[in-house]
Design an enzyme around this catalytic site. Structure first.
Site, PDB file in Angstrom:
ATOM      1  CG  HIS A  90      -1.979  -1.062   1.065  1.00 46.77           C
ATOM      2  ND1 HIS A  90      -2.492  -1.414  -0.186  1.00 46.77           N
ATOM      3  CD2 HIS A  90      -2.618  -1.651   2.097  1.00 46.77           C
ATOM      4  CE1 HIS A  90      -3.396  -2.478   0.045  1.00 46.77           C
ATOM      5  NE2 HIS A  90      -3.638  -2.606   1.421  1.00 46.77           N
ATOM      6  CD  GLU A 119      -8.001  -3.250  -0.425  1.00 53.98           C
ATOM      7  OE1 GLU A 119      -6.702  -2.788  -0.740  1.00 53.98           O
ATOM      8  OE2 GLU A 119      -7.794  -4.576  -0.275  1.00 53.98           O
ATOM      9  CG  HIS A 137      -7.915  -0.818   2.788  1.00 55.49           C
ATOM     10  ND1 HIS A 137      -8.158  -1.777   3.832  1.00 55.49           N
ATOM     11  CD2 HIS A 137      -6.758  -1.613   2.550  1.00 55.49           C
ATOM     12  CE1 HIS A 137      -7.432  -2.766   3.963  1.00 55.49           C
ATOM     13  NE2 HIS A 137      -6.609  -2.772   3.061  1.00 55.49           N
TER      14      HIS A 137
END
Length: 388
Positions: free
Chosen positions: A140, A353, A211
């Protein structure tokens, strides 16, 4: 030259929005409908003031968002009986997010959503390194991705939040000064529409996503293993035991990865299937079955649908992206204490996601995540709640 001016304009807009957000400090706010207090989200972080914002619509839905990580903190929606529940996991103060062992609750993710193998990729013959924060990989966007910064925020009306940020050249190892604009819109159809735009002044890679951790029974009200999930995908990208794609695009036929029909999330978790072992459950990218006629059109596609049978709450996810990551909260445990003192235990949330594929910079067969000067990155994701 034009893209350089655009980045400069975004930087100026960011600075102006930052001043606006900081000027609204409020120490005596009444709690929101979800019980949140604005002042508990007001903190100077790396020299910028964080804050809490509230979105509402005519149906009584309320979404609270903090500028720290542009993250959704609470989301109140009714069930079949009309009872409102907060369906996203999170904390009732900004310090909870700063200190948490789960840094991604409700957050905007960037520069690169999902994993990059060994934190390395090569672009145009140059090798770049992103901090490893999910050993042995980068996850991420590295140690201090977009979830860990205060976004410049403007609220033009009760249903809209505008965010922007300029990520400097070299931020977390990524090349290029990157200007990002996001808009969150709560509609009267109970949709949270998230739009992303970004430009760069050097070739870079980019994969933005959102998220939120959802539990349609209510955050902290138990497991999501009884939720019914549909994914409009006949293929997925298998992963190694360190959750990096193998490069294959495999069929879901005859496997626990087949969610083309509504399926109880926990019904196949005990099957002897290598991918479930590698992910400690579900933590994979599915390749969406978008109609061929939609290619390159930017049309939105129903990627996923989640139903919680007891409450009747439903979540639908639409996107223009080619993939969706489904994560089943495998690494949550009773140490996570969230809003209202509730515990977020093992598999107590579902994450969906919309994205390009994981490790795409190192997987030439996957859709490209390269963004070049003069191009504009665009991405739309809509989360819609309803009752049936």
């Amino acid at each position: 030259m034009k893209h350089t001016l655009v980045i400069a304009s975004l930087l100026l807009a960011s600075l102006m929005l930052g001043v606006t957000a900081c000027s609204k400090r409020n120490e005596t706010s009444a709690p929101t409908k979800s019980g949140l207090h604005r002042e508990r989200f007001q903190k100077v972080i790396d020299g910028k003031q964080s804050d809490l914002f509230v979105l509402t619509n005519s149906k009584g839905v309320e979404i609270c968002v903090t500028s720290y990580g542009a993250r959704v903190v609470s989301w109140l929606v009714p069930g079949r009986d009309g009872k409102m529940e907060d369906i996203v996991l999170g904390y009732d103060n900004v310090q909870g997010y700063i200190d948490s062992n789960e840094p991604y609750f409700g957050a905007a993710i960037g520069r690169f959503g999902n994993r990059i193998a060994k934190g390395k990729f090569t672009l145009d013959g140059n090798e770049y390194t992103v901090p490893i924060n999910n050993a042995p990989n980068a996850l991420h966007g590295g140690t201090k991705g977009f979830q860990a910064v205060v976004w410049n925020t403007r609220q033009p009306d009760s249903r809209t939040l505008e965010f922007n940020i300029v990520s400097p050249d070299g931020d977390q190892g990524f090349p290029g000064n990157l200007g990002v604009k996001m808009v969150y819109t709560l509609t009267d159809d109970n949709e949270l529409k998230i739009t992303y735009e970004a430009m760069t002044d050097k070739p870079t890679v980019l994969n933005l996503t959102h998220h939120s951790f959802f539990n349609l029974l209510g955050a902290g009200n138990g497991s999501i293993n009884d939720h019914l999930l549909t994914l409009n995908a006949s293929r997925y990208t298998p992963v190694s035991d360190v959750l990096i794609p193998t490069g294959q695009i495999a069929s879901v036929d005859g496997t626990p990865m087949d969610f083309r029909k509504p399926t109880v999330v926990g019904s196949r978790l005990d099957q002897n299937f290598e991918q479930l072992k590698n992910g400690a459950g579900y933590d994979h990218n599915w390749v969406l079955d978008r109609p061929a006629s939609d290619a390159g059109t930017g049309k939105l596609f129903l990627a996923a649908r989640v139903v919680e049978p007891r409450s009747g709450r439903v979540l639908e996810v639409r996107t223009d992206q080619p993939g969706i990551q489904f994560y089943g909260g495998n690494f949550l445990n009773d140490s996570f204490k969230g809003k209202q003192g509730k515990t977020y235990g093992h598999r107590s949330a579902i994450v969906l996601e919309t994205q390009r594929f994981p490790d795409s910079p190192n997987q030439p067969a996957f859709p490209s995540t390269v963004l070049r000067p003069g191009e504009t990155y665009r991405h739309i994701c809509i989360y819609k709640t309803l009752v049936e």
